[in-house]
Scaffold this motif. Structure first.
Motif, PDB file in Angstrom:
ATOM      1  N   ASP A   1      -2.891   4.173   6.881  1.00  0.00           N
ATOM      2  CA  ASP A   1      -3.421   3.296   7.872  1.00  0.00           C
ATOM      3  C   ASP A   1      -3.231   2.145   7.196  1.00  0.00           C
ATOM      4  O   ASP A   1      -3.704   2.736   6.310  1.00  0.00           O
ATOM      5  CB  ASP A   1      -4.680   3.209   8.968  1.00  0.00           C
ATOM      6  CG  ASP A   1      -5.015   2.526   9.646  1.00  0.00           C
ATOM      7  OD1 ASP A   1      -5.201   1.351   9.705  1.00  0.00           O
ATOM      8  OD2 ASP A   1      -5.076   2.723  10.627  1.00  0.00           O
ATOM      9  N   PHE A   2      -2.567   1.194   7.693  1.00  0.00           N
ATOM     10  CA  PHE A   2      -1.776   0.107   6.824  1.00  0.00           C
ATOM     11  C   PHE A   2      -3.507  -0.724   6.660  1.00  0.00           C
ATOM     12  O   PHE A   2      -2.870  -1.502   6.638  1.00  0.00           O
ATOM     13  CB  PHE A   2      -0.312  -0.090   7.150  1.00  0.00           C
ATOM     14  CG  PHE A   2       1.140   0.069   6.901  1.00  0.00           C
ATOM     15  CD1 PHE A   2       1.479   0.125   5.369  1.00  0.00           C
ATOM     16  CD2 PHE A   2       0.870   1.170   7.564  1.00  0.00           C
ATOM     17  CE1 PHE A   2       2.000   0.256   4.960  1.00  0.00           C
ATOM     18  CE2 PHE A   2       2.057   1.729   7.404  1.00  0.00           C
ATOM     19  CZ  PHE A   2       2.628   1.993   6.196  1.00  0.00           C
TER      20      PHE A   2
ATOM     21  N   GLN B   1      -4.116  -7.727  -0.228  1.00  0.00           N
ATOM     22  CA  GLN B   1      -3.723  -7.614  -1.721  1.00  0.00           C
ATOM     23  C   GLN B   1      -2.891  -8.180  -2.351  1.00  0.00           C
ATOM     24  O   GLN B   1      -3.017  -8.798  -3.491  1.00  0.00           O
ATOM     25  CB  GLN B   1      -4.249  -6.155  -2.499  1.00  0.00           C
ATOM     26  CG  GLN B   1      -4.680  -5.309  -2.178  1.00  0.00           C
ATOM     27  CD  GLN B   1      -5.695  -5.465  -2.836  1.00  0.00           C
ATOM     28  OE1 GLN B   1      -6.353  -6.410  -3.682  1.00  0.00           O
ATOM     29  NE2 GLN B   1      -6.973  -5.115  -2.845  1.00  0.00           N
ATOM     30  N   ALA B   2      -2.115  -8.858  -1.679  1.00  0.00           N
ATOM     31  CA  ALA B   2      -0.949  -9.983  -2.054  1.00  0.00           C
ATOM     32  C   ALA B   2      -1.538 -10.968  -1.769  1.00  0.00           C
ATOM     33  O   ALA B   2      -0.967 -12.148  -2.699  1.00  0.00           O
ATOM     34  CB  ALA B   2      -0.280 -10.539  -0.125  1.00  0.00           C
ATOM     35  N   HIS B   3      -3.083 -11.788  -1.775  1.00  0.00           N
ATOM     36  CA  HIS B   3      -3.324 -12.812  -2.408  1.00  0.00           C
ATOM     37  C   HIS B   3      -4.085 -13.018  -3.149  1.00  0.00           C
ATOM     38  O   HIS B   3      -4.593 -13.261  -4.588  1.00  0.00           O
ATOM     39  CB  HIS B   3      -4.546 -12.459  -1.848  1.00  0.00           C
ATOM     40  CG  HIS B   3      -4.292 -13.283   0.208  1.00  0.00           C
ATOM     41  ND1 HIS B   3      -3.760 -15.077   0.088  1.00  0.00           N
ATOM     42  CD2 HIS B   3      -4.451 -12.862   1.067  1.00  0.00           C
ATOM     43  CE1 HIS B   3      -3.767 -14.772   1.150  1.00  0.00           C
ATOM     44  NE2 HIS B   3      -3.691 -13.691   1.614  1.00  0.00           N
ATOM     45  N   SER B   4      -4.165 -11.301  -4.017  1.00  0.00           N
ATOM     46  CA  SER B   4      -4.424 -10.663  -5.728  1.00  0.00           C
ATOM     47  C   SER B   4      -3.191 -11.154  -7.169  1.00  0.00           C
ATOM     48  O   SER B   4      -2.517  -9.697  -6.565  1.00  0.00           O
ATOM     49  CB  SER B   4      -5.012  -9.264  -5.459  1.00  0.00           C
ATOM     50  OG  SER B   4      -6.020  -8.893  -6.986  1.00  0.00           O
ATOM     51  N   PRO B   5      -2.896 -12.519  -7.805  1.00  0.00           N
ATOM     52  CA  PRO B   5      -1.459 -11.695  -7.971  1.00  0.00           C
ATOM     53  C   PRO B   5      -2.011 -10.866  -9.383  1.00  0.00           C
ATOM     54  O   PRO B   5      -0.658  -9.856  -9.464  1.00  0.00           O
ATOM     55  CB  PRO B   5      -1.886 -13.084  -8.928  1.00  0.00           C
ATOM     56  CG  PRO B   5      -2.217 -14.305  -8.327  1.00  0.00           C
ATOM     57  CD  PRO B   5      -3.327 -13.072  -7.701  1.00  0.00           C
ATOM     58  N   ASP B   6      -3.268 -10.389  -8.977  1.00  0.00           N
ATOM     59  CA  ASP B   6      -3.382  -9.291 -10.837  1.00  0.00           C
ATOM     60  C   ASP B   6      -2.501  -7.801 -10.144  1.00  0.00           C
ATOM     61  O   ASP B   6      -2.199  -6.979 -10.583  1.00  0.00           O
ATOM     62  CB  ASP B   6      -4.698  -9.694 -11.443  1.00  0.00           C
ATOM     63  CG  ASP B   6      -4.617 -10.468 -12.294  1.00  0.00           C
ATOM     64  OD1 ASP B   6      -4.016 -10.806 -12.762  1.00  0.00           O
ATOM     65  OD2 ASP B   6      -5.942 -10.422 -12.083  1.00  0.00           O
TER      66      ASP B   6
ATOM     67  N   ARG C   1       0.554  -1.331  -0.256  1.00  0.00           N
ATOM     68  CA  ARG C   1      -0.110   0.154   0.136  1.00  0.00           C
ATOM     69  C   ARG C   1       0.721   0.994  -0.120  1.00  0.00           C
ATOM     70  O   ARG C   1       0.461   2.162  -0.553  1.00  0.00           O
ATOM     71  CB  ARG C   1      -0.649  -0.171   1.567  1.00  0.00           C
ATOM     72  CG  ARG C   1      -1.887  -1.278   1.336  1.00  0.00           C
ATOM     73  CD  ARG C   1      -2.940  -1.333   2.038  1.00  0.00           C
ATOM     74  NE  ARG C   1      -3.889  -0.394   2.214  1.00  0.00           N
ATOM     75  CZ  ARG C   1      -4.604   0.190   3.100  1.00  0.00           C
ATOM     76  NH1 ARG C   1      -5.259  -0.082   2.543  1.00  0.00           N
ATOM     77  NH2 ARG C   1      -4.964   0.940   3.107  1.00  0.00           N
ATOM     78  N   SER C   2       2.038   1.130   0.626  1.00  0.00           N
ATOM     79  CA  SER C   2       2.991   2.369   0.806  1.00  0.00           C
ATOM     80  C   SER C   2       3.775   2.416  -0.968  1.00  0.00           C
ATOM     81  O   SER C   2       4.549   1.915  -1.049  1.00  0.00           O
ATOM     82  CB  SER C   2       3.182   2.156   1.953  1.00  0.00           C
ATOM     83  OG  SER C   2       4.822   1.357   1.393  1.00  0.00           O
ATOM     84  N   ALA C   3       3.992   3.798  -0.802  1.00  0.00           N
ATOM     85  CA  ALA C   3       5.180   4.126  -1.272  1.00  0.00           C
ATOM     86  C   ALA C   3       6.166   3.290  -1.773  1.00  0.00           C
ATOM     87  O   ALA C   3       6.919   2.279  -2.857  1.00  0.00           O
ATOM     88  CB  ALA C   3       5.542   5.466  -1.812  1.00  0.00           C
ATOM     89  N   SER C   4       7.073   3.541  -0.366  1.00  0.00           N
ATOM     90  CA  SER C   4       7.996   2.847  -0.537  1.00  0.00           C
ATOM     91  C   SER C   4       7.815   1.496  -0.420  1.00  0.00           C
ATOM     92  O   SER C   4       9.411   1.410  -0.888  1.00  0.00           O
ATOM     93  CB  SER C   4       9.396   3.616   0.863  1.00  0.00           C
ATOM     94  OG  SER C   4       7.721   2.887   2.084  1.00  0.00           O
TER      95      SER C   4
END
Length: 130
Positions: A65-66, A36-41, A3-6
């Protein structure tokens, strides 16, 4: 990381084995912000966008907020990050954050992207010399 830029800049340019290990860890996480790590796309788009640009923006729905979306927590900022690259190794990312009231993304890209890329290259050069 997604989610973060870095985090995005780091993931896009780090070694494949490191990226895979981080993504595996995120997939095991119970945190909402890691879903979102579960979404390969989604992951592929984050990586390809950052690689094409040479930098990453934070996710448009990330408000600081993460675990919560921007609609729930909004820090009114946006960010751009560039990896610090030592050949194939990425020890860090350099991040610039600004108020969305002051800069839109297109203006921030024009104002910051090349300067941050140059600064990251300077840091990498200094690390290689040291």
């Amino acid at each position: 990381m997604l989610r973060s830029a870095s985090g995005r800049a780091y993931l896009a340019f780090c070694q494949d084995t490191i990226r895979d290990a981080i993504l595996d860890r995120l997939r095991q996480s119970g945190h909402k912000g890691d879903r979102q790590a579960h979404s390969p796309d989604y992951v592929a788009r984050c990586v390809s966008d950052a690689r094409a640009q040479g930098f990453a923006f934070r996710d448009p729905d990330f408000g600081g907020d993460f675990n919560e979306p921007r609609s729930a927590v909004d820090d009114a900022r946006d960010s751009l990050a560039v990896p610090i690259r030592l050949a194939e190794h990425v020890p860090a990312a350099l991040n610039v954050t600004w108020s969305r009231k002051v800069f839109r993304r297109d203006l921030a890209r024009a104002q910051f992207a090349s300067a941050v890329q140059d600064a990251a290259a300077d840091i990498a050069q200094a690390m290689n010399a040291g």
